[in-house]
Design a protein around this motif. Structure first.
Motif, mmCIF file in Angstrom:
data_model
loop_
_atom_site.group_PDB
_atom_site.id
_atom_site.type_symbol
_atom_site.label_atom_id
_atom_site.label_comp_id
_atom_site.label_asym_id
_atom_site.label_seq_id
_atom_site.Cartn_x
_atom_site.Cartn_y
_atom_site.Cartn_z
ATOM 1 N N ILE A 115 37.685 54.446 47.319
ATOM 2 C CA ILE A 115 37.063 55.499 46.946
ATOM 3 C C ILE A 115 35.846 55.233 46.308
ATOM 4 O O ILE A 115 35.672 54.241 45.635
ATOM 5 N N ALA A 116 34.655 56.209 46.729
ATOM 6 C CA ALA A 116 33.553 56.185 46.207
ATOM 7 C C ALA A 116 33.214 57.647 45.712
ATOM 8 O O ALA A 116 33.271 58.391 46.152
ATOM 9 N N PHE A 117 32.775 57.754 44.283
ATOM 10 C CA PHE A 117 32.272 58.858 43.663
ATOM 11 C C PHE A 117 31.391 58.572 42.460
ATOM 12 O O PHE A 117 31.198 57.598 42.068
ATOM 13 N N ASN A 118 30.921 59.768 42.267
ATOM 14 C CA ASN A 118 29.668 59.723 41.198
ATOM 15 C C ASN A 118 30.025 60.807 39.967
ATOM 16 O O ASN A 118 29.685 62.094 40.477
ATOM 17 N N PRO A 119 30.463 60.377 38.794
ATOM 18 C CA PRO A 119 30.713 61.341 38.049
ATOM 19 C C PRO A 119 29.353 61.756 37.310
ATOM 20 O O PRO A 119 29.431 62.492 36.167
ATOM 21 N N GLY A 120 28.163 61.293 37.718
ATOM 22 C CA GLY A 120 27.283 61.848 37.145
ATOM 23 C C GLY A 120 26.394 60.720 36.395
ATOM 24 O O GLY A 120 25.084 60.962 36.187
ATOM 25 N N ASP A 121 26.985 59.299 36.485
ATOM 26 C CA ASP A 121 26.075 58.472 35.762
ATOM 27 C C ASP A 121 25.986 57.357 36.755
ATOM 28 O O ASP A 121 26.056 56.005 36.270
ATOM 29 N N GLY A 122 26.198 57.483 38.124
ATOM 30 C CA GLY A 122 25.987 56.242 39.077
ATOM 31 C C GLY A 122 27.325 56.232 39.922
ATOM 32 O O GLY A 122 28.286 56.512 39.239
ATOM 33 N N VAL A 123 27.182 55.507 40.775
ATOM 34 C CA VAL A 123 28.257 55.746 41.779
ATOM 35 C C VAL A 123 29.392 54.609 41.241
ATOM 36 O O VAL A 123 28.984 53.333 40.887
ATOM 37 N N GLU A 124 30.724 54.896 41.486
ATOM 38 C CA GLU A 124 31.700 53.723 41.221
ATOM 39 C C GLU A 124 32.568 53.740 42.433
ATOM 40 O O GLU A 124 32.815 54.687 43.230
#
Length: 140
Positions: A115-124
């Protein structure tokens, strides 16, 4: 910043039966943890976390700097940085809130490997199998 002279290659990952399965994208990513946990990871490999935005997985940031605001959960620590080569395979892009009930089997059932997601402080990047970590080294 420079490298410590310490790299671990996890041999079970590259066994003949798995080589074809992990063809595709490999990303260089970063994981922050405590010094004690970091040495354990380099010696024994990663373990899945118990919780997170995307459930219990192994979480990585795109850069060393990005880890500073990310390792903040109840099971997270700072003080030791790991650079890892991760076979991300087919990546599912998730919303900023991801899915706290996500698991490896749930993700794999949809045909994705990470998974790639960005909780608001950069992609994880999140993986649900330690076997996807091809190598890891201390980074400072």
């Amino acid at each position: 910043m420079g490298w410590l002279l310490c790299e671990v290659r996890l041999p079970y990952i590259l066994s003949p039966g798995l080589q074809g399965h992990y063809r595709g994208a490999v990303k260089i990513v970063y994981h922050a943890t405590s010094k004690e946990a970091g040495h354990s990871i380099l010696k024994h490999g990663f373990r899945l976390g118990r919780s997170g935005w995307c459930g219990g997985g192994i979480y990585f940031a795109a850069s060393p700097e990005a880890t500073k605001g990310k390792a903040i959960g109840p099971d997270s620590s700072q003080g030791f940085m790991i650079q890892a080569r991760v076979a991300v395979g087919r990546v599912k892009i998730m919303s900023s809130t991801c899915d706290r009930s996500m698991s490896g089997p749930k993700l794999w059932a949809t045909g994705f490997d990470s998974i790639a997601f960005n909780p608001g402080d950069g992609v994880e990047t999140v993986v649900y199998s330690a076997n996807r970590v091809l190598s890891a080294r201390a980074y400072r």
